[in-house]
Design a protein around this motif. Structure first.
Motif, PDB file in Angstrom:
ATOM      1  N   THR A   1      88.902  41.663  49.061  1.00 24.52           N
ATOM      2  CA  THR A   1      87.659  40.995  49.447  1.00 24.52           C
ATOM      3  C   THR A   1      87.850  40.059  50.630  1.00 24.52           C
ATOM      4  O   THR A   1      86.869  39.641  51.250  1.00 24.52           O
ATOM      5  N   SER A   2      89.122  39.736  50.969  1.00 23.18           N
ATOM      6  CA  SER A   2      89.381  38.899  52.141  1.00 23.18           C
ATOM      7  C   SER A   2      89.202  39.661  53.449  1.00 23.18           C
ATOM      8  O   SER A   2      89.177  39.059  54.516  1.00 23.18           O
TER       9      SER A   2
ATOM     10  N   THR B   1      78.908  45.510  50.412  1.00 23.93           N
ATOM     11  CA  THR B   1      78.629  46.573  49.457  1.00 23.93           C
ATOM     12  C   THR B   1      79.943  47.099  48.901  1.00 23.93           C
ATOM     13  O   THR B   1      81.021  46.881  49.481  1.00 23.93           O
ATOM     14  N   LEU B   2      79.862  47.831  47.790  1.00 22.23           N
ATOM     15  CA  LEU B   2      81.068  48.451  47.253  1.00 22.23           C
ATOM     16  C   LEU B   2      81.594  49.522  48.196  1.00 22.23           C
ATOM     17  O   LEU B   2      82.796  49.772  48.241  1.00 22.23           O
ATOM     18  N   GLY B   3      80.709  50.130  48.963  1.00 20.59           N
ATOM     19  CA  GLY B   3      81.155  51.087  49.967  1.00 20.59           C
ATOM     20  C   GLY B   3      82.004  50.430  51.028  1.00 20.59           C
ATOM     21  O   GLY B   3      83.018  50.989  51.473  1.00 20.59           O
ATOM     22  N   GLU B   4      81.614  49.235  51.464  1.00 19.20           N
ATOM     23  CA  GLU B   4      82.411  48.500  52.456  1.00 19.20           C
ATOM     24  C   GLU B   4      83.762  48.104  51.877  1.00 19.20           C
ATOM     25  O   GLU B   4      84.787  48.169  52.564  1.00 19.20           O
ATOM     26  N   LEU B   5      83.778  47.703  50.619  1.00 19.56           N
ATOM     27  CA  LEU B   5      85.037  47.339  49.972  1.00 19.56           C
ATOM     28  C   LEU B   5      85.929  48.572  49.810  1.00 19.56           C
ATOM     29  O   LEU B   5      87.150  48.493  49.995  1.00 19.56           O
ATOM     30  N   HIS B   6      85.332  49.698  49.482  1.00 18.90           N
ATOM     31  CA  HIS B   6      86.082  50.947  49.363  1.00 18.90           C
ATOM     32  C   HIS B   6      86.737  51.316  50.691  1.00 18.90           C
ATOM     33  O   HIS B   6      87.877  51.796  50.729  1.00 18.90           O
ATOM     34  N   ARG B   7      86.040  51.076  51.795  1.00 17.76           N
ATOM     35  CA  ARG B   7      86.597  51.392  53.109  1.00 17.76           C
ATOM     36  C   ARG B   7      87.777  50.488  53.459  1.00 17.76           C
ATOM     37  O   ARG B   7      88.651  50.875  54.244  1.00 17.76           O
ATOM     38  N   VAL B   8      87.826  49.298  52.885  1.00 15.05           N
ATOM     39  CA  VAL B   8      88.994  48.430  53.067  1.00 15.05           C
ATOM     40  C   VAL B   8      90.234  49.099  52.479  1.00 15.05           C
ATOM     41  O   VAL B   8      91.289  49.184  53.124  1.00 15.05           O
ATOM     42  N   TYR B   9      90.111  49.584  51.250  1.00 19.33           N
ATOM     43  CA  TYR B   9      91.242  50.256  50.620  1.00 19.33           C
ATOM     44  C   TYR B   9      91.657  51.494  51.398  1.00 19.33           C
ATOM     45  O   TYR B   9      92.853  51.762  51.578  1.00 19.33           O
ATOM     46  N   ALA B  10      90.689  52.251  51.877  1.00 19.17           N
ATOM     47  CA  ALA B  10      91.013  53.451  52.654  1.00 19.17           C
ATOM     48  C   ALA B  10      91.763  53.096  53.928  1.00 19.17           C
ATOM     49  O   ALA B  10      92.728  53.779  54.308  1.00 19.17           O
TER      50      ALA B  10
ATOM     51  N   THR C   1      70.141  48.679  47.661  1.00 22.73           N
ATOM     52  CA  THR C   1      71.595  48.539  47.756  1.00 22.73           C
ATOM     53  C   THR C   1      72.031  47.244  47.086  1.00 22.73           C
ATOM     54  O   THR C   1      71.424  46.190  47.295  1.00 22.73           O
ATOM     55  N   ALA C   2      73.087  47.328  46.268  1.00 27.11           N
ATOM     56  CA  ALA C   2      73.621  46.137  45.612  1.00 27.11           C
ATOM     57  C   ALA C   2      74.634  45.476  46.538  1.00 27.11           C
ATOM     58  O   ALA C   2      75.497  46.146  47.110  1.00 27.11           O
ATOM     59  N   PHE C   3      74.518  44.176  46.684  1.00 28.40           N
ATOM     60  CA  PHE C   3      75.429  43.411  47.528  1.00 28.40           C
ATOM     61  C   PHE C   3      76.235  42.444  46.675  1.00 28.40           C
ATOM     62  O   PHE C   3      75.742  41.918  45.670  1.00 28.40           O
ATOM     63  N   TYR C   4      77.470  42.204  47.092  1.00 28.23           N
ATOM     64  CA  TYR C   4      78.400  41.425  46.286  1.00 28.23           C
ATOM     65  C   TYR C   4      79.117  40.376  47.144  1.00 28.23           C
ATOM     66  O   TYR C   4      79.122  40.438  48.372  1.00 28.23           O
ATOM     67  N   ARG C   5      79.730  39.451  46.448  1.00 28.58           N
ATOM     68  CA  ARG C   5      80.664  38.498  47.047  1.00 28.58           C
ATOM     69  C   ARG C   5      81.886  38.460  46.137  1.00 28.58           C
ATOM     70  O   ARG C   5      81.848  38.942  44.997  1.00 28.58           O
ATOM     71  N   SER C   6      82.977  37.914  46.626  1.00 26.52           N
ATOM     72  CA  SER C   6      84.190  37.854  45.813  1.00 26.52           C
ATOM     73  C   SER C   6      83.989  36.934  44.625  1.00 26.52           C
ATOM     74  O   SER C   6      83.315  35.898  44.716  1.00 26.52           O
TER      75      SER C   6
END
Length: 235
Positions: A159-160, A167-176, A217-222
């Motif tokens: 999340t940093s 979005t969870l999609g953006e977080l998923h792209r971090v891992y990728a 779209t669901a939005f999140y924070r750490s």
């Protein structure tokens, strides 16, 4: 007993994600040794500061950004011949943050720029851009890359790399980007949402929508969690 000249430096592996790829900050050295070669940013520790303060100072000098970084110590590198000038011990650090700007070269660098990690001559890979990094920086960068990749397995530090709300999609792209291959999307989403405190729902910015006919779209924070149990392992 007399001792030869001795110095302590900090070297920085500063990571961010640009255009979907993991990038690291490098500087082209303007002075010898290794003038004209690319290297990790860093510098000598001043008499009135410790290693952490020196690393934080170098971060500001090399990036122009004072806040929002995750910064941690990586390892100490002390091979006697790692610097031809004198005996120099380096305390290497890892830093990462989202949306970092174009860097400004420090006083002893000819230029500074972001490099895609995939294009660097590390981990036995060849680079069309240059043959090697200065000093032992290829080894430091290899170690730092493995540190970041492994921390994404067992901590919530991914999340940093994104700016909230995300979005969870953006977080998923971090891992990728960091791992070099994306985790299974369904497994990833289940892991994130089932881990208490990994992420928390956040209010969506008005300019970001799902599109006509699509669910919101669901939005999140750490969230407050720092570790994953069990870990989210690479494939």
């Amino acid at each position: 007993m007399s001792h030869p000249p001795f110095a302590v430096t900090v070297d920085l592996c500063v990571f961010t994600i640009r255009s979907g790829a993991l990038n690291v900050l490098l500087v082209e050295r303007g002075d010898d040794p290794f003038a004209g070669s690319w290297a990790l940013p860093g510098g000598f520790i001043e008499p009135d500061e410790d290693a952490t303060a020196a690393a934080a100072r170098e971060l500001v000098e090399e990036t122009g950004v004072e806040t929002g970084f995750h910064l941690e110590q990586l390892a100490t590198y002390s091979q006697p011949d790692r610097d031809p000038r004198m005996r120099v011990v380096s305390i290497a650090h890892v830093a990462f943050a989202p949306d970092l700007p174009e860097p400004v070269a420090g006083s002893d660098a000819a230029t500074a720029r972001w490099w895609a990690v995939a294009d660097l001559p590390i981990q036995g890979a060849e680079s069309p851009a240059f043959e090697r990094l200065a000093f032992d920086h290829a080894q430091i960068l290899t170690d730092a890359l493995e540190r970041v990749r492994s921390k994404l397995e067992y901590t919530t530090l991914a999340t940093s790399f994104v700016t909230a709300p995300f979005t969870l999609g953006e977080l998923h792209r971090v891992y990728a980007a960091v791992w070099g291959t994306p985790p299974h999307r369904g497994t990833f989403i289940r892991k994130v949402l089932s881990t208490p405190g990994f992420v928390e729902l956040a209010e969506a910015p008005t300019q970001r929508t799902s599109g006509v006919g699509r669910p919101p779209t669901a939005f999140y924070r750490s969230g407050p969690a720092t570790h994953l149990h069990p870990a989210l392992l690479r494939g």
